[in-house]
Design an enzyme around this catalytic site. Structure first.
Site, PDB file in Angstrom:
ATOM      1  N   CYS A 287       0.811  -1.221   0.000  1.00 14.71           N
ATOM      2  CA  CYS A 287       0.000   0.000   0.000  1.00 14.71           C
ATOM      3  C   CYS A 287       0.842   1.268   0.000  1.00 14.71           C
ATOM      4  O   CYS A 287       0.325   2.350  -0.234  1.00 14.71           O
ATOM      5  CB  CYS A 287      -0.950   0.003   1.196  1.00 14.71           C
ATOM      6  SG  CYS A 287      -0.089   0.147   2.768  1.00 14.71           S
TER       7      CYS A 287
ATOM      8  N   ASP B 216       2.404   2.628   2.636  1.00 17.31           N
ATOM      9  CA  ASP B 216       2.452   3.324   3.922  1.00 17.31           C
ATOM     10  C   ASP B 216       3.834   3.167   4.548  1.00 17.31           C
ATOM     11  O   ASP B 216       4.416   2.079   4.519  1.00 17.31           O
ATOM     12  CB  ASP B 216       1.413   2.755   4.892  1.00 17.31           C
ATOM     13  CG  ASP B 216      -0.015   3.027   4.467  1.00 17.31           C
ATOM     14  OD1 ASP B 216      -0.243   4.005   3.748  1.00 17.31           O
ATOM     15  OD2 ASP B 216      -0.900   2.242   4.856  1.00 17.31           O
TER      16      ASP B 216
ATOM     17  N   CYS C 135      -2.320   6.640   4.380  1.00 16.22           N
ATOM     18  CA  CYS C 135      -3.749   6.954   4.369  1.00 16.22           C
ATOM     19  C   CYS C 135      -4.225   7.421   5.749  1.00 16.22           C
ATOM     20  O   CYS C 135      -3.461   7.457   6.720  1.00 16.22           O
ATOM     21  CB  CYS C 135      -4.533   5.716   3.930  1.00 16.22           C
ATOM     22  SG  CYS C 135      -4.385   4.331   5.077  1.00 16.22           S
TER      23      CYS C 135
ATOM     24  N   CYS D  73      -2.684  -1.324   8.745  1.00 15.52           N
ATOM     25  CA  CYS D  73      -2.138  -0.098   9.328  1.00 15.52           C
ATOM     26  C   CYS D  73      -1.876  -0.265  10.817  1.00 15.52           C
ATOM     27  O   CYS D  73      -0.885   0.243  11.344  1.00 15.52           O
ATOM     28  CB  CYS D  73      -3.082   1.082   9.085  1.00 15.52           C
ATOM     29  SG  CYS D  73      -3.267   1.506   7.344  1.00 15.52           S
TER      30      CYS D  73
END
Length: 126
Positions: free
Chosen positions: A33, A35, A59, A103
């Site tokens: 992703c 991150d 995000c 996350c």
């Protein structure tokens, strides 16, 4: 998609920024992703996390979990902080969408990486 608590942490994150005199720094990322999460800790001689900060590129969930995780560990011993799980981070936020649970894993991993950095580079030198 996100609940009010997640949006609050995203909109008004706590403990944002680098700590200049940090003695524990951990950086983790998720290639899928994109991150990236970096946690800074100032740990005292009693192994208590006196200050904590973060820099996160990602995000809303990545920023919210960073903020929540840093609040959860500030003032705790490193042993207590090592017991923080991604599930506890998610719970503190009132939940995350399934596709954003990674996350919370990054937050747990960043905490562990910063403590590992402290143990390897500062505590061993005492």
């Amino acid at each position: 998609m996100y609940n009010e608590r997640v949006m609050e942490e995203f909109s008004n994150p706590k403990n944002v920024g680098e700590i200049a005199d940090a003695n524990g720094v951990g950086t983790v990322g998720n290639a899928t992703c994109g991150d990236i999460m970096k946690i800074f800790m100032k740990i005292d001689e009693n192994r208590v996390i006196q200050d904590v900060g973060f820099q996160t590129f990602g995000c809303a969930a990545a920023i919210a979990t960073s903020s929540a995780a840093t609040q959860m560990i500030k003032g705790k011993t490193i042993d207590e902080a090592l017991k923080i799980t991604n599930s506890q981070v998610v719970e503190s936020l009132g939940g995350l969408p399934a596709q954003k649970l990674h996350c919370s894993v990054l937050a747990e991993e960043a905490i562990k990486a910063a403590i590992h950095d402290y143990l390897e580079n500062y505590e061993k030198k005492k």
